[in-house]
Design a protein around this motif. Sequence first.
Motif, PDB file in Angstrom:
ATOM      1  N   LEU A 198      72.497  46.944  14.826  1.00 33.17           N
ATOM      2  CA  LEU A 198      73.909  47.241  15.053  1.00 33.17           C
ATOM      3  C   LEU A 198      74.423  46.589  16.329  1.00 33.17           C
ATOM      4  CD1 LEU A 198      74.153  51.031  14.064  1.00 33.17           C
ATOM      5  CD2 LEU A 198      75.057  49.064  12.822  1.00 33.17           C
ATOM      6  N   GLN A 199      73.627  46.645  17.388  1.00 35.94           N
ATOM      7  CA  GLN A 199      74.104  46.147  18.680  1.00 35.94           C
ATOM      8  C   GLN A 199      74.242  44.630  18.694  1.00 35.94           C
ATOM      9  OE1 GLN A 199      72.434  48.096  22.096  1.00 35.94           O
ATOM     10  NE2 GLN A 199      72.690  46.305  23.402  1.00 35.94           N
ATOM     11  N   THR A 200      73.299  43.927  18.062  1.00 35.86           N
ATOM     12  CA  THR A 200      73.352  42.464  18.088  1.00 35.86           C
ATOM     13  C   THR A 200      74.304  41.904  17.032  1.00 35.86           C
ATOM     14  OG1 THR A 200      71.509  42.221  16.523  1.00 35.86           O
ATOM     15  CG2 THR A 200      70.973  42.362  18.889  1.00 35.86           C
ATOM     16  N   GLY A 201      74.478  42.644  15.933  1.00 35.13           N
ATOM     17  CA  GLY A 201      75.304  42.134  14.838  1.00 35.13           C
ATOM     18  C   GLY A 201      74.637  41.034  14.038  1.00 35.13           C
ATOM     19  N   GLU A 202      73.368  40.762  14.323  1.00 34.89           N
ATOM     20  CA  GLU A 202      72.653  39.719  13.588  1.00 34.89           C
ATOM     21  C   GLU A 202      72.218  40.243  12.219  1.00 34.89           C
ATOM     22  OE1 GLU A 202      69.715  37.337  15.700  1.00 34.89           O
ATOM     23  OE2 GLU A 202      70.313  38.338  17.563  1.00 34.89           O
ATOM     24  N   PRO A 203      72.164  39.372  11.212  1.00 31.19           N
ATOM     25  CA  PRO A 203      71.715  39.809   9.892  1.00 31.19           C
ATOM     26  C   PRO A 203      70.277  40.320   9.961  1.00 31.19           C
ATOM     27  CG  PRO A 203      72.711  37.615   9.788  1.00 31.19           C
ATOM     28  CD  PRO A 203      72.544  37.943  11.234  1.00 31.19           C
ATOM     29  N   PRO A 204      69.940  41.332   9.156  1.00 32.89           N
ATOM     30  CA  PRO A 204      68.574  41.856   9.186  1.00 32.89           C
ATOM     31  C   PRO A 204      67.527  40.797   8.864  1.00 32.89           C
ATOM     32  CG  PRO A 204      69.825  42.764   7.331  1.00 32.89           C
ATOM     33  CD  PRO A 204      70.800  42.082   8.215  1.00 32.89           C
ATOM     34  N   GLY A 205      67.865  39.855   7.981  1.00 32.48           N
ATOM     35  CA  GLY A 205      66.907  38.796   7.664  1.00 32.48           C
ATOM     36  C   GLY A 205      66.582  37.948   8.876  1.00 32.48           C
ATOM     37  N   ALA A 206      67.599  37.668   9.697  1.00 31.65           N
ATOM     38  CA  ALA A 206      67.365  36.864  10.899  1.00 31.65           C
ATOM     39  C   ALA A 206      66.503  37.621  11.904  1.00 31.65           C
ATOM     40  CB  ALA A 206      68.702  36.485  11.534  1.00 31.65           C
ATOM     41  N   LEU A 207      66.785  38.906  12.059  1.00 33.78           N
ATOM     42  CA  LEU A 207      65.981  39.713  12.981  1.00 33.78           C
ATOM     43  C   LEU A 207      64.539  39.829  12.487  1.00 33.78           C
ATOM     44  CD1 LEU A 207      68.580  42.529  13.730  1.00 33.78           C
ATOM     45  CD2 LEU A 207      67.792  40.774  15.322  1.00 33.78           C
ATOM     46  N   THR A 223      51.373  61.226  18.088  1.00 33.76           N
ATOM     47  CA  THR A 223      51.649  59.882  18.616  1.00 33.76           C
ATOM     48  C   THR A 223      52.138  58.958  17.509  1.00 33.76           C
ATOM     49  OG1 THR A 223      49.950  60.149  20.317  1.00 33.76           O
ATOM     50  CG2 THR A 223      50.657  57.903  19.829  1.00 33.76           C
ATOM     51  N   ALA A 224      51.501  59.033  16.344  1.00 32.51           N
ATOM     52  CA  ALA A 224      51.903  58.195  15.215  1.00 32.51           C
ATOM     53  C   ALA A 224      53.350  58.462  14.828  1.00 32.51           C
ATOM     54  CB  ALA A 224      50.983  58.451  14.024  1.00 32.51           C
ATOM     55  N   MET A 225      53.744  59.752  14.790  1.00 30.95           N
ATOM     56  CA  MET A 225      55.115  60.084  14.398  1.00 30.95           C
ATOM     57  C   MET A 225      56.123  59.623  15.446  1.00 30.95           C
ATOM     58  SD  MET A 225      57.167  61.110  12.171  1.00 30.95           S
ATOM     59  CE  MET A 225      56.091  61.843  10.945  1.00 30.95           C
ATOM     60  N   ARG A 226      55.778  59.777  16.733  1.00 27.72           N
ATOM     61  CA  ARG A 226      56.697  59.320  17.784  1.00 27.72           C
ATOM     62  C   ARG A 226      56.893  57.813  17.716  1.00 27.72           C
ATOM     63  NH1 ARG A 226      53.809  62.904  21.073  1.00 27.72           N
ATOM     64  NH2 ARG A 226      52.634  61.178  21.996  1.00 27.72           N
ATOM     65  N   ILE A 227      55.820  57.082  17.569  1.00 27.77           N
ATOM     66  CA  ILE A 227      55.909  55.622  17.539  1.00 27.77           C
ATOM     67  C   ILE A 227      56.680  55.157  16.303  1.00 27.77           C
ATOM     68  CG2 ILE A 227      54.547  53.514  17.215  1.00 27.77           C
ATOM     69  CD1 ILE A 227      52.444  54.711  19.053  1.00 27.77           C
ATOM     70  N   ALA A 228      56.377  55.742  15.144  1.00 27.33           N
ATOM     71  CA  ALA A 228      57.065  55.349  13.912  1.00 27.33           C
ATOM     72  C   ALA A 228      58.553  55.673  13.989  1.00 27.33           C
ATOM     73  CB  ALA A 228      56.423  56.039  12.711  1.00 27.33           C
ATOM     74  N   SER A 229      58.897  56.874  14.466  1.00 28.76           N
ATOM     75  CA  SER A 229      60.302  57.277  14.525  1.00 28.76           C
ATOM     76  C   SER A 229      61.092  56.395  15.486  1.00 28.76           C
ATOM     77  CB  SER A 229      60.408  58.748  14.940  1.00 28.76           C
ATOM     78  OG  SER A 229      59.785  59.594  13.999  1.00 28.76           O
ATOM     79  N   GLN A 230      60.529  56.141  16.661  1.00 35.50           N
ATOM     80  CA  GLN A 230      61.221  55.306  17.643  1.00 35.50           C
ATOM     81  C   GLN A 230      61.344  53.866  17.158  1.00 35.50           C
ATOM     82  OE1 GLN A 230      62.855  55.981  20.338  1.00 35.50           O
ATOM     83  NE2 GLN A 230      62.405  58.168  20.411  1.00 35.50           N
ATOM     84  N   THR A 231      60.346  53.394  16.422  1.00 35.81           N
ATOM     85  CA  THR A 231      60.412  52.032  15.883  1.00 35.81           C
ATOM     86  C   THR A 231      61.559  51.906  14.881  1.00 35.81           C
ATOM     87  OG1 THR A 231      58.043  51.681  16.198  1.00 35.81           O
ATOM     88  CG2 THR A 231      59.151  50.280  14.591  1.00 35.81           C
ATOM     89  N   VAL A 232      61.664  52.873  13.971  1.00 36.10           N
ATOM     90  CA  VAL A 232      62.744  52.842  12.977  1.00 36.10           C
ATOM     91  C   VAL A 232      64.104  52.959  13.662  1.00 36.10           C
ATOM     92  CG1 VAL A 232      63.769  54.102  11.050  1.00 36.10           C
ATOM     93  CG2 VAL A 232      61.309  53.705  11.093  1.00 36.10           C
ATOM     94  N   ALA A 233      64.213  53.902  14.609  1.00 36.25           N
ATOM     95  CA  ALA A 233      65.498  54.105  15.290  1.00 36.25           C
ATOM     96  C   ALA A 233      65.869  52.884  16.128  1.00 36.25           C
ATOM     97  CB  ALA A 233      65.423  55.345  16.177  1.00 36.25           C
ATOM     98  N   GLY A 234      64.899  52.325  16.835  1.00 41.08           N
ATOM     99  CA  GLY A 234      65.171  51.164  17.677  1.00 41.08           C
ATOM    100  C   GLY A 234      65.556  49.938  16.882  1.00 41.08           C
ATOM    101  N   ALA A 235      64.901  49.736  15.739  1.00 41.97           N
ATOM    102  CA  ALA A 235      65.233  48.586  14.900  1.00 41.97           C
ATOM    103  C   ALA A 235      66.668  48.702  14.371  1.00 41.97           C
ATOM    104  CB  ALA A 235      64.246  48.486  13.736  1.00 41.97           C
ATOM    105  N   GLY A 236      67.060  49.909  13.962  1.00 44.31           N
ATOM    106  CA  GLY A 236      68.429  50.107  13.491  1.00 44.31           C
ATOM    107  C   GLY A 236      69.443  49.870  14.592  1.00 44.31           C
ATOM    108  N   ALA A 237      69.146  50.379  15.789  1.00 48.70           N
ATOM    109  CA  ALA A 237      70.060  50.188  16.917  1.00 48.70           C
ATOM    110  C   ALA A 237      70.187  48.715  17.287  1.00 48.70           C
ATOM    111  CB  ALA A 237      69.564  50.997  18.117  1.00 48.70           C
ATOM    112  N   LEU A 238      69.070  47.977  17.248  1.00 52.40           N
ATOM    113  CA  LEU A 238      69.104  46.548  17.558  1.00 52.40           C
ATOM    114  C   LEU A 238      69.971  45.797  16.554  1.00 52.40           C
ATOM    115  CD1 LEU A 238      67.982  44.172  19.263  1.00 52.40           C
ATOM    116  CD2 LEU A 238      66.103  44.029  17.605  1.00 52.40           C
TER     117      LEU A 238
END
Length: 257
Positions: free
Chosen positions: A203-212, A186-201
């Motif tokens: 890219l999709q929003t185009g907002e600077p990482p600091g703002a996000l 469970t820990a690995m699934r949650i961590a992996s999806q969190t990292v992948a989702g944050a990266g996708a967000l």
Amino acid sequence: MGGALVRGWIEAVRKGGALTLSIVDPSFDPELERELDSVGAVINPPDPGPVDIVVLAVKPQTFPSIVDGVKRFIGPDTRVMSVMAGIPMELLSRELGAQRIVRCVPNTPARIGRGVTAYVASPACTPEDRALVEQLLEPLGTVEPIAAERLMDVVTAVSGSGPAYVFLLAEVLAAAAEQEGLDRDTAMRIASQTVAGAGALMLQTGEPPGALRKQVTSPGGTTEAALDVLGAGDGLGPLLRRAVSAAAARSRQLGKG
């Protein structure tokens, strides 16, 4: 990287692209070799002669051992595209007798068409050469031209090695969650999806990482407590700067070697 490039080019051929592929000493899986055969690729041609473009997708340490074999493909108009870390264009030109040299730094997300590939071209390359290189690299994802070759060691340290840093982040985040009580899977699934989702967000929003980051961080909340640790003088920022500096230094050493 060689496999990722070849898969992209196989797809281009299937869509009607005017490519003729010749592959030397492939270390591919049998399925990929069958795909190459299906588009008429030639593996280990006995007497190839000069070609339009030679792609060097090998480890930099092996370059001295392949020079003689590569020269069979080189003619006066041959372009050489190298994905070897650290090997400078001057050395490539001198050893291979070619003038139109391009150095590229892809990264492993190229396997799914989501990579970023930086490249730099020698002065002998024409605008048409650059356009051809970009066309060949597009199946891997984003293509970024770089102004000067000296910056390629930095690119290698950031985008080339960068996926490993992100994978390590997911590993460490999962291990921390496990330490706090979650089971390992469970820990690995949650961590992996969190990292992948944050990266996708990002890219999709185009907002600077600091703002996000600020959008996630409530004053006095849980995220702020964690960021106080990560942002400390010995935290994530200085650690990553040292890591990138070490990787760039190693890239320079490979070039000198």
